[in-house]
Design an enzyme around this catalytic site. Structure first.
Site, PDB file in Angstrom:
ATOM      1  N   HIS A  29       0.831  -1.211   0.000  1.00  0.00           N
ATOM      2  CA  HIS A  29       0.000   0.000   0.000  1.00  0.00           C
ATOM      3  C   HIS A  29       0.861   1.255   0.000  1.00  0.00           C
ATOM      4  O   HIS A  29       1.277   1.725   1.066  1.00  0.00           O
ATOM      5  CB  HIS A  29      -0.905  -0.004   1.237  1.00  0.00           C
ATOM      6  CG  HIS A  29      -1.782  -1.211   1.326  1.00  0.00           C
ATOM      7  ND1 HIS A  29      -1.314  -2.438   1.756  1.00  0.00           N
ATOM      8  CD2 HIS A  29      -3.090  -1.396   1.019  1.00  0.00           C
ATOM      9  CE1 HIS A  29      -2.299  -3.313   1.720  1.00  0.00           C
ATOM     10  NE2 HIS A  29      -3.386  -2.723   1.278  1.00  0.00           N
ATOM     11  N   PRO A 118      -6.047  -5.179  11.037  1.00  0.00           N
ATOM     12  CA  PRO A 118      -7.507  -5.099  11.147  1.00  0.00           C
ATOM     13  C   PRO A 118      -7.859  -3.669  11.575  1.00  0.00           C
ATOM     14  O   PRO A 118      -7.471  -3.228  12.660  1.00  0.00           O
ATOM     15  CB  PRO A 118      -7.835  -6.136  12.225  1.00  0.00           C
ATOM     16  CG  PRO A 118      -6.652  -7.075  12.218  1.00  0.00           C
ATOM     17  CD  PRO A 118      -5.472  -6.200  11.906  1.00  0.00           C
ATOM     18  N   HIS A 264      -4.016   3.206  -3.439  1.00  0.00           N
ATOM     19  CA  HIS A 264      -4.210   2.638  -2.100  1.00  0.00           C
ATOM     20  C   HIS A 264      -3.453   1.328  -1.876  1.00  0.00           C
ATOM     21  O   HIS A 264      -2.639   1.236  -0.963  1.00  0.00           O
ATOM     22  CB  HIS A 264      -5.707   2.401  -1.821  1.00  0.00           C
ATOM     23  CG  HIS A 264      -5.940   1.444  -0.690  1.00  0.00           C
ATOM     24  ND1 HIS A 264      -6.024   1.849   0.616  1.00  0.00           N
ATOM     25  CD2 HIS A 264      -6.054   0.081  -0.681  1.00  0.00           C
ATOM     26  CE1 HIS A 264      -6.184   0.782   1.386  1.00  0.00           C
ATOM     27  NE2 HIS A 264      -6.209  -0.298   0.639  1.00  0.00           N
ATOM     28  N   GLU A 412     -17.710  -4.672  24.829  1.00  0.00           N
ATOM     29  CA  GLU A 412     -16.884  -5.888  24.943  1.00  0.00           C
ATOM     30  C   GLU A 412     -15.683  -5.848  24.007  1.00  0.00           C
ATOM     31  O   GLU A 412     -14.569  -6.201  24.386  1.00  0.00           O
ATOM     32  CB  GLU A 412     -17.714  -7.148  24.658  1.00  0.00           C
ATOM     33  CG  GLU A 412     -18.798  -7.442  25.686  1.00  0.00           C
ATOM     34  CD  GLU A 412     -20.060  -6.634  25.453  1.00  0.00           C
ATOM     35  OE1 GLU A 412     -20.183  -5.972  24.395  1.00  0.00           O
ATOM     36  OE2 GLU A 412     -20.950  -6.647  26.339  1.00  0.00           O
ATOM     37  N   HIS A 474     -28.425 -16.049  25.335  1.00  0.00           N
ATOM     38  CA  HIS A 474     -27.435 -15.910  26.405  1.00  0.00           C
ATOM     39  C   HIS A 474     -26.744 -17.231  26.753  1.00  0.00           C
ATOM     40  O   HIS A 474     -25.991 -17.292  27.720  1.00  0.00           O
ATOM     41  CB  HIS A 474     -28.098 -15.323  27.657  1.00  0.00           C
ATOM     42  CG  HIS A 474     -28.348 -13.854  27.560  1.00  0.00           C
ATOM     43  ND1 HIS A 474     -29.022 -13.296  26.498  1.00  0.00           N
ATOM     44  CD2 HIS A 474     -27.997 -12.823  28.372  1.00  0.00           C
ATOM     45  CE1 HIS A 474     -29.079 -11.979  26.673  1.00  0.00           C
ATOM     46  NE2 HIS A 474     -28.458 -11.676  27.800  1.00  0.00           N
TER      47      HIS A 474
HETATM   48  C1  TPP Z   1     -11.314  -4.795   9.759  1.00  0.00           C
HETATM   49  C2  TPP Z   1     -10.759  -4.628   8.397  1.00  0.00           C
HETATM   50  N1  TPP Z   1     -11.594  -4.663   7.333  1.00  0.00           N
HETATM   51  C3  TPP Z   1     -11.113  -4.561   6.082  1.00  0.00           C
HETATM   52  C4  TPP Z   1      -9.776  -4.425   5.864  1.00  0.00           C
HETATM   53  C5  TPP Z   1      -9.241  -4.367   4.453  1.00  0.00           C
HETATM   54  N2  TPP Z   1      -8.781  -3.020   4.153  1.00  0.00           N
HETATM   55  C6  TPP Z   1      -7.494  -2.673   4.243  1.00  0.00           C
HETATM   56  S1  TPP Z   1      -7.218  -1.061   3.918  1.00  0.00           S
HETATM   57  C7  TPP Z   1      -8.867  -0.799   3.616  1.00  0.00           C
HETATM   58  C8  TPP Z   1      -9.358   0.562   3.257  1.00  0.00           C
HETATM   59  C9  TPP Z   1      -8.962   1.516   4.276  1.00  0.00           C
HETATM   60  O1  TPP Z   1      -9.225   2.793   3.880  1.00  0.00           O
HETATM   61  P1  TPP Z   1      -8.413   3.953   4.564  1.00  0.00           P
HETATM   62  O2  TPP Z   1      -8.299   3.707   6.002  1.00  0.00           O
HETATM   63  O3  TPP Z   1      -9.041   5.201   4.139  1.00  0.00           O
HETATM   64  O4  TPP Z   1      -6.967   3.777   3.975  1.00  0.00           O
HETATM   65  P2  TPP Z   1      -6.343   4.549   2.729  1.00  0.00           P
HETATM   66  O5  TPP Z   1      -7.015   4.016   1.495  1.00  0.00           O
HETATM   67  O6  TPP Z   1      -6.625   5.967   2.907  1.00  0.00           O
HETATM   68  O7  TPP Z   1      -4.908   4.173   2.765  1.00  0.00           O
HETATM   69  C10 TPP Z   1      -9.587  -1.971   3.794  1.00  0.00           C
HETATM   70  C11 TPP Z   1     -11.033  -2.074   3.589  1.00  0.00           C
HETATM   71  C12 TPP Z   1      -8.939  -4.399   6.993  1.00  0.00           C
HETATM   72  N3  TPP Z   1      -7.628  -4.284   6.892  1.00  0.00           N
HETATM   73  N4  TPP Z   1      -9.458  -4.477   8.236  1.00  0.00           N
END
Ligand code: TPP
Ligand code: MG
Length: 664
Positions: A29, A118, A264, A412, A474
C-alpha cells in the site's frame, strides 16, 4: 532543529522509500505512507519522545499505526531512525523471513509497539496503552514527575473511523479524559472502492467532539508548517484526548495516481514511481536516502539519546528517594508473582460447600490481586455477575488514576482491545470479563492477543445453557470450540473451586492469553482423594478409576460432577469406569504421548465426553468409536434444571445415551 526544506526532503525520502518498497515487493500500500509522510516524519523527528538506541526505554511515547496497511511508512521510519532495520529489510518487504511483513507485527520487528492491520484495532489498543500509562504512573507515585507521562500517538485512516471499534474506544477515552492520546486522522477521503463519499459522510470531527475530545483541524497535512503547528498544539494537554483531522492526499506526489484509490493497495508501477521521484527532485535510484537526511537524523538520534539519559538520571533519583514505589514499579514491569502463588490461591479457594466457579473465581481473584501488583482489569458492565471487582479498590476515573477496577462500559470489543493495549504498554496482566456468550463480541481482540502472545486473562462466566431463563441468546454453544481453534490461546474450564485456583495460577503466570470459562450454577467440590491426585496443569487427569476399566468418562467444568455421578450409576450396572477431568484441551495436548496415553489409554475405545456445548472437535479425544455428549443445537429459555432434563444433562440422560451408543 532542522529547517523546513530539510524536513520536507526527509518526508519525501520516507514517501519514496515506501513507494520503492511496495514496488519491489510487487504488493502493498503506497498511498497511505505517501500521504502521511509529512506528519509522521515531523512526529518522529521533532515531537515524539523515543530513544532508538533503547527501543524499550520506559519513558518513551508510543507510536501506533492503526492504519496498519501503511506498514512501509513505519518501516521507513524505523530504518531512518536506526532501529536496527537495515535497508535490505526494506527491500525484502512482505517476503518470507523478513522483518518487514505486510502489516506491522509486535514482537517481530523492533520498534513495532502493536500488531495492526484489522482496521481500528490499533486505535483501540492505543486507548488501552493510554490507560496503562495513567494507571502505572498513579500507583507508582510517578504522576506529575514527568517520568511516566507517555503520550500515545496513533495514526488512523478513514477505514479505522468507519469501524465500530473506534466508536467504543473513542467513547471510553473521552469519558476517561485520556489526555495522553493524540490521534492523527488521515482524512484523505479515499478507501479501496473509491471516494469515502460512497459510504461514509458523517463529520468525524463533530463525532469526536461529542465524545469529549479536542479536535484540531489541519487543512493541509501535506504541508510541514501546518502539521507541525497541529502537533505542537496537540502536545499541550487541555484535559481531553486529541484528534487531529489531517487532510492529506493519498499517494501524495504520484503524478497520475495521487488522490485516487488506485494508489491505495497496489504498486504504483515503475513509470509512476520514477515520475514521483522527478516531482521531488530525487535521482532515479531505488531506495535512495540523501546523505543530508541521514546526517540530520543521526544528529537527532544523538539528542534523543541525551534526553533519555537525562531521564535515566532523574529516574535514578526518584528510585533512591522512593524505594517502595520503585520496587512496586519493578514488580509490575516484570509481572512478578510470588513463588507460592498456587498454594496461596488454593488456600483462598472456598472448599466447604458447592459454589459456582464464578464465585470461587471472585474469591481467588482477591487473593491474586493482593499478591500480584501487575494484575488489574474489569468488566463490560457485568462485574456483579462476573465477580471481578477487587474489594476495597478504587474505580479508575479521571480523579482516580490509581483505580484498579475498571468500568469498561457495555463495550466488549473495546474492552478486549483495552486489555491488549494495557498488556502492550507493559506492567500489566490485564483481565476483562463478561458473559461467555459475548466472547463473540471480543473475538477480534482475542485473536490479536493470541497473535501477539499478550498476558491477558478473560473471565467468561455463565458458560452454558445452565444460564437458564435468559434463553438461547445468552446460552453459549459454539464459543468453547471457537476459542479452542485460536492458535496460542489457552482455554480453561475448571470443575470446582480448587481447579479454579489452579486455573487462576496458570492464567497469571502464562505470559499469554488465557480464558477462564466459569459457571453461574453451583458445583460440588471434589473429594479429598481426587484433589490429592489433581494434575490441572496437565490439562487432564484421572479423578476416579477402577482396575480393568472398560469405559472412560471425560468431563469438563460443570460436567465433571455429572461424569462422576454417571460413573457411579454405570458401576452399579457392573461396568468398570474411569473418570477424567479435562479442564483444558490445549494443556493436555502439550503433554507427551506417554502422559496422554496414561490418561486416555488407546486400548480403551469406550470413551465418552460430556460438555455442555457443541460436540465439535471431541473426536480427537474420544476416537471414532467414542460418544460425545453435548449440545449441537441452541438452548432455550427455562429454569436450568428443566433444561438439564430436556437436554439430557442428567444421570439418567447420560446413561441412556451411553447404553444406546455402546449397546448394552
Ligand atoms: C477490519 C478490516 N476490514 C477490512 C480491511 C481491508 N482493508 C485494508 S485497507 C482498507 C481501506 C482503508 O481505507 P483507509 O483507512 O481510508 O486507507 P487509505 O485508502 O486511505 O490508505 C480496507 C477495507 C482491513 N484491513 N481491516
Ligand atoms: Mg483513506
Amino acid at each position: 532543529m532542522a529547517d523546513e526544506k530539510m524536513m520536507k526532503l526527509a518526508a519525501d525520502t520516507v514517501r519514496l522509500l515506501s513507494a520503492d518498497g511496495v514496488q519491489k515487493a510487487k504488493s502493498g500500500h503506497p498511498g497511505m505512507p505517501m500521504g502521511c509522510a509529512d506528519y509522521a516524519f515531523d512526529l518522529w523527528f521533532k515531537h515524539m519522545k523515543h530513544n532508538p538506541k533503547n527501543p524499550q526505554w520506559l519513558g518513551r511515547d508510543r507510536f501506533v499505526l492503526s492504519a496498519g496497511h501503511g506498514s512501509m511508512l513505519l518501516y521507513s521510519l524505523l530504518h531512518l531512525f536506526e532501529y536496527g532495520l537495515p535497508m535490505e529489510e526494506l527491500q525484502q518487504f512482505r517476503q518470507w523471513g523478513s522483518k518487514t511483513p505486510g502489516h506491522p507485527e509486535f514482537g517481530h520487528t523492533t520498534g513495532v509497539e502493536v500488531t495492526t492491520g484489522p482496521l481500528g484495532t490499533g486505535f483501540a489498543s492505543g486507548v488501552g496503552m493510554a490507560v496503562a500509562a495513567k494507571y502505572t504512573a498513579a500507583v507508582c507515585g510517578l504522576e506529575g514527575t514527568g517520568l511516566l507521562d507517555s503520550k500515545i500517538y496513533i495514526i488512523s485512516g478513514d477505514g479505522c473511523m468507519m469501524e465500530g471499534i473506534t466508536h467504543e474506544a473513542a467513547s471510553f477515552a473521552g469519558h476517561q479524559k485520556l489526555d495522553n492520546i493524540v490521534v492523527f486522522y488521515d482524512s484523505n477521503q479515499i478507501s479501496i472502492e473509491g471516494s469515502t463519499d460512497l459510504a461514509f459522510t458523517e463529520d468525524v470531527g463533530k463525532r469526536f467532539e461529542a465524545y469529549g475530545w479536542r479536535v484540531i483541524k489541519c487543512a493541509n497535512a501535506n504541508n510541514y508548517a501546518q502539521v507541525d503547528k497541529a502537533l505542537s498544539d496537540a502536545k499541550v494537554s487541555d484535559g481531553r484526548p486529541t484528534l487531529i483531522v489531517g487532510c492529506t492526499t493519498i499517494g501524495f506526489g504520484a503524478p497520475t495516481k495521487a488522490g485516487k484509490a488506485s494508489s491505495h493497495g497496489e504498486p504504483l508501477g515503475p513509470e509512476e514511481v520514477a515520475a514521483a521521484k522527478k516531482v521531488f527532485g530525487f535521482p532515479e535510484q531505488d531506495f535512495y536516502v540523501p546523505a543530508e537526511v541521514r546526517s540530520m537524523i543521526s544528529g537527532r538520534i544523538a539528542e534523543l539519546e541525551k534526553e533519555a539519559a537525562a531521564w535515566d538520571a532523574k529516574f535514578q533519583k526518584f528510585t533512591e528517594a522512593n524505594p517502595d514505589k520503585a520496587a512496586l514499579l519493578s514488580k509490575m514491569l516484570h509481572r512478578e508473582t510470588p513463588a507460592n502463588l498456587l498454594e496461596e490461591l488454593v488456600a483462598a479457594a472456598p472448599k466447604e460447600k458447592p459454589v459456582a466457579t464464578r464465585a470461587s473465581s471472585g474469591t481467588i481473584l482477591q487473593k491474586a490481586a493482593a499478591l500480584v501488583p501487575a494484575l488489574y482489569g474489569g468488566a463490560a458492565d457485568l462485574a456483579p455477575s462476573t465477580k471481578t471487582d477487587l474489594k476495597g479498590a478504587e474505580w479508575f476515573s479521571p480523579e482516580h488514576r490509581e483505580g484498579r477496577n475498571f468500568h469498561f462500559g457495555v463495550r466488549e470489543l473495546g474492552m478486549g482491545f483495552f486489555a491488549n493495549g494495557m498488556a502492550l504498554y507493559g506492567a500489566a496482566i490485564a483481565y476483562s470479563s463478561t458473559f461467555f456468550v459475548f466472547s463473540d463480541f471480543m473475538k477480534p481482540a482475542i485473536r490479536l492477543a493470541s497473535l501477539q502472545k499478550l498476558p491477558v486473562i478473560y473471565v467468561f462466566t455463565h458458560d452454558s445453557f445452565f444460564v437458564g431463563e435468559d434463553g438461547p441468546t445468552h446460552e453459549p454453544i459454539e464459543q468453547l470450540a471457537m476459542l479452542r481453534t485460536i492458535p496460542d490461546m489457552t482455554v480453561l474450564r475448571p470443575a470446582e473451586a480448587i481447579e479454579c485456583a489452579h486455573a487462576w495460577n496458570y492464567a497469571i503466570t502464562a505470559k499469554a492469553p488465557v480464558a477462564l470459562i466459569l459457571t453461574r450454577q453451583d458445583l460440588r467440590p471434589l473429594s479429598e482423594a481426587a484433589v490429592k491426585k489433581m494434575a490441572f496443569e496437565k490439562g487432564a487427569y484421572v479423578v476416579s478409576c477402577e482396575e480393568g476399566f472398560e469405559y472412560i468418562l471425560i468431563g469438563t467444568g460443570s460436567e465433571l460432577n455429572l461424569a462422576l455421578d454417571a460413573a457411579e450409576e454405570l458401576r452399579k450396572a457392573g461396568k468398570k469406569v474411569r473418570v477424567v477431568s479435562m479442564p483444558s484441551w490445549e494443556l493436555f495436548l502439550k503433554q507427551d504421548k506417554a502422559y496422554r496415553d496414561s490418561v486416555l489409554p488407546p486400548s480403551c475405545k469406550k470413551r465418552v465426553s460430556i460438555e455442555a456445548g457443541t460436540t465439535f472437535g471431541w473426536e480427537k479425544f474420544i476416537g471414532e468409536e467414542g460418544l460425545a455428549i453435548g449440545l449441537d443445537h441452541f438452548g432455550a429459555s427455562a429454569p436450568y434444571k428443566v433444561l438439564a432434563e430436556k437436554f439430557g444433562f442428567t444421570v439418567p440422560g447420560v446413561i441412556e445415551k451411553i447404553k444406546a451408543h455402546f449397546k448394552f
